[in-house]
Scaffold this motif. Structure first.
Motif, short mmCIF file in Angstrom:
data_model
loop_
_atom_site.label_atom_id
_atom_site.label_comp_id
_atom_site.label_asym_id
_atom_site.label_seq_id
_atom_site.Cartn_x
_atom_site.Cartn_y
_atom_site.Cartn_z
N ALA A 66 0.80 -1.21 0.10
CA ALA A 66 0.03 0.22 -0.07
C ALA A 66 0.94 1.35 0.23
O ALA A 66 0.60 2.12 -0.64
CB ALA A 66 -1.11 -0.04 1.20
N LEU A 71 -2.86 2.77 -2.66
CA LEU A 71 -4.10 2.02 -2.77
C LEU A 71 -4.71 1.78 -1.51
O LEU A 71 -3.84 0.74 -0.70
CB LEU A 71 -4.28 1.18 -4.07
CG LEU A 71 -3.90 1.43 -5.24
CD1 LEU A 71 -3.77 0.41 -6.31
CD2 LEU A 71 -4.77 2.62 -5.59
N THR A 72 -5.90 1.68 -1.20
CA THR A 72 -6.39 1.28 -0.08
C THR A 72 -7.02 -0.03 -0.44
O THR A 72 -7.67 -0.15 -1.54
CB THR A 72 -7.82 2.26 0.62
OG1 THR A 72 -7.02 3.42 0.95
CG2 THR A 72 -8.36 1.42 1.75
N ARG A 73 -6.78 -0.93 0.36
CA ARG A 73 -7.46 -2.29 -0.36
C ARG A 73 -8.16 -3.20 0.90
O ARG A 73 -7.77 -2.82 2.39
CB ARG A 73 -6.44 -3.04 -0.71
CG ARG A 73 -5.19 -3.19 0.22
CD ARG A 73 -4.09 -4.02 -0.29
NE ARG A 73 -3.91 -3.99 -1.81
CZ ARG A 73 -2.73 -3.01 -2.06
NH1 ARG A 73 -2.38 -2.25 -1.23
NH2 ARG A 73 -2.29 -3.08 -3.75
N GLU A 75 -8.73 -7.14 2.63
CA GLU A 75 -8.35 -8.29 2.28
C GLU A 75 -9.05 -9.26 3.25
O GLU A 75 -9.16 -8.78 4.54
CB GLU A 75 -6.87 -8.62 2.48
CG GLU A 75 -6.34 -7.80 1.41
CD GLU A 75 -6.18 -8.61 -0.29
OE1 GLU A 75 -6.69 -9.74 -0.25
OE2 GLU A 75 -6.00 -7.94 -1.08
N THR A 100 -4.78 0.88 4.85
CA THR A 100 -5.01 2.37 3.98
C THR A 100 -3.40 3.15 4.36
O THR A 100 -2.82 3.07 5.27
CB THR A 100 -5.75 3.14 5.16
OG1 THR A 100 -7.11 2.51 4.97
CG2 THR A 100 -5.77 4.57 4.41
N GLU A 132 -16.54 -0.95 1.87
CA GLU A 132 -17.13 -1.33 0.84
C GLU A 132 -17.77 -0.39 0.17
O GLU A 132 -18.76 0.16 0.78
CB GLU A 132 -17.78 -2.36 1.36
CG GLU A 132 -18.47 -3.29 0.22
CD GLU A 132 -19.14 -4.59 0.55
OE1 GLU A 132 -19.94 -5.06 -0.38
OE2 GLU A 132 -19.13 -5.03 1.74
N ALA A 135 -14.65 2.68 -5.34
CA ALA A 135 -13.35 2.87 -5.15
C ALA A 135 -12.76 4.04 -4.84
O ALA A 135 -11.78 4.29 -4.13
CB ALA A 135 -12.55 2.17 -6.51
#
Length: 378
Positions: A66, A71-73, A75, A100, A132, A135
């Motif tokens: 990250a 990018l925020t992801r 998992e 983040t 959620e 994007a």
């Protein structure tokens, strides 16, 4: 992330770039709850924990990624992963983690700094982030205060920020951390949103009545559990800073008079260790009429029976008497002040978390109870 607020605030003050991984939701026997965080700076230094060790290595790598791509992801880790024993929760749980990046120029940086500063200073604070949804909304943050004002934003949509502030304010009022879904009705964004709201409120109070040696041990345990601990006794020779150096407050006053005048709430724990009728009875009359989390009193079973009789004569109802935990503590066979304090603390935790006090060896129920607790991330 409020569990590592002090360290993160220092990193922000020092201008460090870092990525923070935050537990969003858990299922099954996951060791850490929503809001638990692990952060990694650009030098590779790590603080915090998201799983007690099960997935730390994999999350560490995600934080590094990250920091590289910005990018925020989100998992998921758990026993359903093909490589469960490599990076999954081998204890059988499932955990969702949001990572983040917080670079030197990240828009979210100032919002986080303000929120973490408030937490460090003990102010009630809520931080809402999208986990959620579209994007372009991931990575935004909204700081919400008890008076309803807010700072930051999620995508530059004022109506969305107002809606999120309302939802986050409700969780802040309850002192809860968790996820909130906004309806997919198109008024905020197509498909709806899921938010992680982290709440930080002042630590719950523990008031220990009776400045005895058992109280000194209980003060230490209470502080270890994250309580703001007050010791109250009417005898100035015993209620001294020298005897209770770790207490947050020491009050010399008649216990029932002090309890009437001090602030309590649904998280407050009251421990009556005086076991003397002239103190206990008027104090418990007041205590059992308050909407507090726990009321316990020390004494033998004979003392307890006499205490109940006196309380009934004083007009305390059977319903209120049923709230009294006496003799206080779980049956550990405790003898010393430290062992007794441990037994009292164990009963407080069991009452707070919905536990039974039965050895886990003898149960087949889940280890982590799914109960909502207003003390959470202190």
């Amino acid at each position: 992330m409020f569990d590592i607020a002090g360290e993160l605030h220092r990193w922000l003050t020092e201008g460090r770039a870092f990525a923070v991984a935050t537990v969003v939701s858990v299922g099954g026997s996951a060791p850490r709850g929503p809001g638990a965080a692990l952060a990694v700076d650009s030098e590779g230094t790590a603080i915090g924990s998201v799983s007690g060790g099960c997935v730390e290595g994999a999350v560490y790598e995600l934080c590094g990624r990250a920091l590289e791509d910005g990018l925020t992801r989100v998992e998921r880790f758990g026993y359903s992963d093909e490589d469960a024993f490599a990076v999954g929760l081998t204890c059988g749980g499932v955990i969702d983690i949001m990572v983040t990046p917080v670079g030197a120029q990240a828009p979210v940086r100032q919002v986080l700094r303000t929120a973490l500063s408030s937490v460090v200073q003990g102010g009630p604070t809520a931080l809402a982030r999208v986990v959620e949804g579209p994007a372009d909304l991931l990575g935004g943050a909204l700081l919400v205060r008890p008076d309803g004002t807010y700072e930051g934003g999620l995508g530059g949509l004022p109506e969305l920020d107002r809606a999120v502030a309302g939802e986050a304010g409700a969780l802040l009022d309850a002192g809860r951390t968790g996820t909130v879904a906004l309806a997919a009705d198109g008024s905020y964004c197509p498909g709806g949103l899921t938010l992680l709201v982290e709440s930080s409120v002042p630590p719950p109070r523990m008031i220990v009545f009776g400045a005895i040696d058992f109280a000194a041990a209980l003060v230490r345990v209470g502080k270890f559990l994250g309580h703001h601990v007050t010791v109250c006794d009417a005898r100035p020779v015993f209620a001294t800073r020298a005897r209770f150096p770790e207490a947050d407050e020491i009050v010399v006053d008649w216990p029932h008079r002090y309890l009437r005048s001090t602030a309590t709430d649904a998280r407050t724990v009251l421990c009556v260790l005086t076991h003397e009728a002239k103190f206990d009875v008027p104090l418990l009359e007041v205590a059992l009429g308050l909407p507090v989390a726990f009321v316990g009193a020390m004494g033998s079973r004979r003392t307890h029976a006499d205490r109940e009789r006196r309380l009934r004569e004083a007009g305390v109802s059977e319903r209120d008497l049923a709230r009294l935990r006496s003799p206080i503590g779980l049956d550990l066979g405790a003898r010393t002040p430290e062992e007794t304090a441990l037994s009292i603390a164990a009963e407080i935790v069991a009452a707070r978390r919905g536990g039974t006090g039965v050895p886990l060896t003898d149960t087949g129920t889940p280890i982590h109870h799914d109960t909502r607790d207003t003390a959470a991330v202190a």
